[in-house]
Design an enzyme around this catalytic site. Structure first.
Site, mmCIF file in Angstrom:
data_model
loop_
_atom_site.group_PDB
_atom_site.id
_atom_site.type_symbol
_atom_site.label_atom_id
_atom_site.label_comp_id
_atom_site.label_asym_id
_atom_site.label_seq_id
_atom_site.Cartn_x
_atom_site.Cartn_y
_atom_site.Cartn_z
ATOM 1 N N CYS A 158 0.183 -15.010 28.313
ATOM 2 C CA CYS A 158 -1.179 -14.495 28.283
ATOM 3 C C CYS A 158 -2.173 -15.563 28.032
ATOM 4 O O CYS A 158 -2.306 -16.368 29.226
ATOM 5 C CB CYS A 158 -1.525 -13.424 26.674
ATOM 6 N N LYS A 208 -12.152 -4.208 28.728
ATOM 7 C CA LYS A 208 -10.850 -4.902 28.225
ATOM 8 C C LYS A 208 -9.629 -4.326 28.783
ATOM 9 O O LYS A 208 -9.640 -3.141 29.032
ATOM 10 C CB LYS A 208 -10.592 -5.165 26.667
ATOM 11 N N SER A 241 -3.475 -7.078 27.174
ATOM 12 C CA SER A 241 -4.356 -6.889 26.022
ATOM 13 C C SER A 241 -5.479 -7.998 26.296
ATOM 14 O O SER A 241 -5.139 -9.073 25.678
ATOM 15 C CB SER A 241 -3.850 -6.810 24.737
ATOM 16 N N HIS A 291 2.064 -9.551 27.703
ATOM 17 C CA HIS A 291 2.792 -9.594 26.566
ATOM 18 C C HIS A 291 4.091 -8.798 26.303
ATOM 19 O O HIS A 291 4.146 -7.898 25.714
ATOM 20 C CB HIS A 291 1.800 -9.131 25.232
ATOM 21 N N GLU A 308 6.480 -9.475 24.648
ATOM 22 C CA GLU A 308 7.272 -9.570 23.576
ATOM 23 C C GLU A 308 6.990 -8.449 22.757
ATOM 24 O O GLU A 308 7.253 -8.430 21.630
ATOM 25 C CB GLU A 308 7.104 -10.780 22.961
ATOM 26 N N ARG A 355 -7.698 -1.738 15.281
ATOM 27 C CA ARG A 355 -8.562 -2.937 14.695
ATOM 28 C C ARG A 355 -9.719 -2.791 15.359
ATOM 29 O O ARG A 355 -11.015 -3.304 14.782
ATOM 30 C CB ARG A 355 -7.655 -4.116 15.001
#
Length: 306
Positions: A142, A163, A192, A235, A237, A249
């Site tokens: 990333c 985003k 992200s 990502h 993972e 968040r």
């Protein structure tokens, strides 16, 4: 591949319950093989969660790995206790005294800053430069991938209006490449970020090979032509609930943001998330360890820079 970690590292008990093969120092000493030495430069604020995510994937292959967690000396972590960092992490100065079969440089939530504005940028550049000769294969994730492409090849990141958040499907462009061995033609990648790498910039560089991309999010996977650097802008993972937690968040911060794309069941935020990328994640990391690290790295790490 059993991973050797401290029995007191929080990841140990979590992974052991999941039947991931983890090994303590005592058992490792009885193994008459040379383990792979893998450094993880963990730039994520949620360090313990990232440790668990990456170790889960690295532990799914048949050889022993010694893990070295690395922190940045020029940055004070606000989300991880200093006692954890002092006990389980080494500094970049320690990195410069060692050689590694592989290294992972993680993402970081700083992609909207100019690279030079990041407080540990110079330290990270030293690590990336050191890795060119003293690490056989480095995997950049990333923001880490964007940092590597910028520092090593001068390729800029592009800020996007909204985003990228969700599961984006990428096309495997070189399905015969070892890192994509066993991949479907189209595969899911948790994403992200507020930035992208244009594929045209990668294609224009003769030292790089574009391996996978998405029409909307740009570059997904690229590699250096010497196979010593792999760049993954997603990502893989991530846990099933990581994007949901990030979404909540952002809402709590008052950020106007759409729910993660292709993520919640029926695109309904009240319904559970079903992972669509777990098998892809395990395959990607197994391929990296097998084809780009284990089968190519010299048995004697002292031969790396010769």
């Amino acid at each position: 591949m059993p991973i050797k970690i401290d029995a007191d590292l929080p990841a140990f008990s979590v992974l052991e319950k999941e039947n991931i093969f983890v090994m303590t120092q005592g058992r490792a000493l009885s193994q008459e093989i040379r383990p792979l030495e893998i450094a993880i430069v963990n730039l994520m604020p949620t360090k313990i969660a990232t440790e668990i995510q990456l170790l889960r994937l690295l532990g799914n292959t048949p050889l022993q790995i010694n893990i070295h967690l690395v922190q940045m000396s020029s940055h004070i972590s606000k989300h991880t206790g200093q006692d954890h960092l002092e006990r389980f992490y080494i500094s970049s100065e320690d990195v410069f005294t060692k050689k590694f079969d592989g290294m992972i440089i993680t993402g970081a939530p700083v992609e909207q800053l100019e690279f030079e504005q990041v407080d540990y940028w110079e330290e990270l550049c030293r690590i990336m430069d050191y890795a060119k000769k003293h690490v056989y294969s480095t995997l950049y994730i990333c923001w880490g991938a964007m940092a590597g492409l910028y520092h090593l090849y001068g390729i800029p990141k592009r800020i996007v209006d909204k985003k990228f958040s969700g599961i984006y499907y990428s096309k495997a462009l070189v399905p015969t490449d070892p890192i994509l061995r066993g991949f479907d033609d189209i595969f899911p990648v948790p994403t992200s970020r507020y930035t992208k790498i244009d594929v045209e910039d990668v294609l224009a560089n003769p030292k790089l090979t574009l391996l996978a991309s998405n029409a909307e999010t740009g570059l997904t996977i690229a590699k250096s032509n010497d196979n010593r650097s792999i760049f993954m802008t997603g990502h893989l993972e991530y846990d099933s609930d990581t994007l949901a937690n990030e979404y909540q968040r952002d809402l709590d911060k008052g950020i106007e943001i759409a729910p993660p794309k292709n993520y919640f069941t029926d695109d309904d935020v009240t319904k559970p998330v079903l992972s669509r990328w777990r098998s892809t994640a395990h395959l990607f990391y197994s391929n990296w360890l097998n084809y780009y690290v284990y089968q190519e790295t010299p048995y004697n790490l002292e031969d790396l820079d010769r």
